[in-house]
Design an enzyme around this catalytic site. Sequence first.
Site, PDB file in Angstrom:
ATOM      1  N   SER A  42      -8.771  -0.115  -4.326  1.00 24.20           N
ATOM      2  CA  SER A  42      -8.801   0.366  -3.089  1.00 24.20           C
ATOM      3  C   SER A  42     -10.420   0.442  -2.575  1.00 24.20           C
ATOM      4  O   SER A  42     -10.989  -0.608  -2.810  1.00 24.20           O
ATOM      5  CB  SER A  42      -8.108   1.627  -2.622  1.00 24.20           C
ATOM      6  OG  SER A  42      -7.685   1.611  -1.320  1.00 24.20           O
ATOM      7  N   LYS A  50       0.655  -1.167   0.140  1.00 27.27           N
ATOM      8  CA  LYS A  50       0.158  -0.064   0.113  1.00 27.27           C
ATOM      9  C   LYS A  50       0.876   1.176  -0.210  1.00 27.27           C
ATOM     10  O   LYS A  50       1.047   1.894   1.035  1.00 27.27           O
ATOM     11  CB  LYS A  50      -0.889   0.041   1.123  1.00 27.27           C
ATOM     12  CG  LYS A  50      -2.002   1.098   1.213  1.00 27.27           C
ATOM     13  CD  LYS A  50      -3.011   0.668  -0.009  1.00 27.27           C
ATOM     14  CE  LYS A  50      -4.398   1.696   0.132  1.00 27.27           C
ATOM     15  NZ  LYS A  50      -5.106   1.354  -0.969  1.00 27.27           N
TER      16      LYS A  50
END
Length: 588
Positions: free
Chosen positions: A382, A187
């Site tokens: 996401s 991430k």
Amino acid sequence: MYRFFRGLFALIGLIVVVVAAGGGYLAYKAWDREEPVSDTIVLNLDLDQDLAEYVPADPLSEALFARTESLRDVVDALDRARMDPRVKGVVARLGGDQIGTGKAQEIRAAVERFRASDRFAFAFSHSFGELGPGDRSYYMASGFERIWLQPVGLVGLTGVSASVPFARGALDELNITPELRHREEYKSFMNTFTEKGFTEPHREMMEALIGDLEGQLVSGIAQGRGMDPAALRQLIDRGPFLDREAVAAKLVDQIGYFDEVRSAALARAGAGAELIDGADYLRSAGRPHVSGPTIAVIYGTGSIQSGKTGVDPLSGGTSMGSEDMVEAFDKAAADPQVRAILFRIDSGGGSAVASETIRRSLVKAREAGKPVIVSMGEAAASGGYWIAMNADRIVAQPGTLTGSIGVVAGKMVTSGLWDRFGIEWGEISKGAHASMWSSLTPYSDTESQRLDAILDDIYGAFVRNVAEARRLPVTSVRDIAKGRVWTGAQAKALGLVDELGDMDTALGFARQAAGLAQDAAVTVEIFPKPDSPFRQVVDLVTGASEARTAAATQAMLARFQPLLRELAPLVRDPAAETLTMPPTGLTR
């Protein structure tokens, strides 16, 4: 009292003027929908521009503002034209690399359907990237029957690359300290602020993305041009190509000017043929899919936020407001005419809370008996994947950026910056964590613990929901999650996506889910339905609608959008967008 009546009559006058203008415009539109004069048509498409995923149909806005052509308009024009015996072919102008990979694949698929209906397709470019990349535009062009290049033009076929910004050095110079956390190592959104270069996981992810997208580029061009992929790779390493070099390498069929392409297309079409712009044709002939059972289409585009949909100046498009999305799903679910819902997503994520609100509205629609099929566009990552995962079926383009199952949050501590300028802040608070979100102080130990608890909870919910929705073991989801971005092709191999294809493919699955034949005639209806022109006038006068202001703002910012897209990762608030795809330099 005089001032009251003066204001009242002024308001009435404004209403009359706007209604008259809107009514006149709608009357003109009705008159303008008469059939084209010619019975022999060649479509003229401008693909040398960035295309919004979808522009809401708004008659009043069209009267007051210039309408922006969208990806939906281009695809609908091609799909309508392939069923129209008057249309003999298409001429498309291409050039720069403004259109991203997912949209390029969407357009190319529509062109291939058009050609399969026994119609010709010519691509023309002044230059496929003038002293710049032209790979994606050439990829689109390779799906056409013939490619024309203007003299002195280039074929900027050089391969796939991406640039990712890292601002830690600049923040250090400004005495700003990023206090950001993520789940997990891929991430990499926070890396823009915390690093001066790629971490190993970040580099690994980007190399895998670039490698897969390069493979899709090569295989698509090789198939379209009838070339060997290995030989094409050797060619790409020699690019960019001068006009005569491109002809010799069989990348281009003919060198010529647009008027020559137009003449060749009209001659191919036959006597009396006319070149008609795609938008004009669509306005006259109407969109495809206007008869049969109803399939509701809901567009979810832009950064995901709580509240209403608005304009996102960084992307040039709309943000995705959770309230509007819930309204769209609720109305589609309650409409007895709707047999299934097609949810089109183009989003790199945003707010976790807003994403969960939208996901729940999708689940409720399914519980009400409406199957939901997701079609992923340029990106659905996401938060964009969060809102997709509970669909009956997920369809993605091979080049869609998706996954990024992770979370990021934190703040920028700016006290050092203020100290440099001699600015002092007085702060009074009551409560051990009252200043937790203040940019003036770093997190205390207990505040850090609370932030970690928040991140762990959101990430845990994300992983569990994916495992349940996709029927995968939690351990498997953790292995493929960790915040990593995947292409649509990679995501399908991992079980995050069901099928590869475009929106037309997804519409076929929506028909099946509705109990119809895959090629059955259907009515495609956008939800939420637009307000009537009169309602729009009332909203405009009373200030209840911000659509006109949003359109004006978008037009004003249009010329700055390429720069703003590059700077977007540096100016977004990481604390406000916990489910955000990291910058990849690959989307448009």
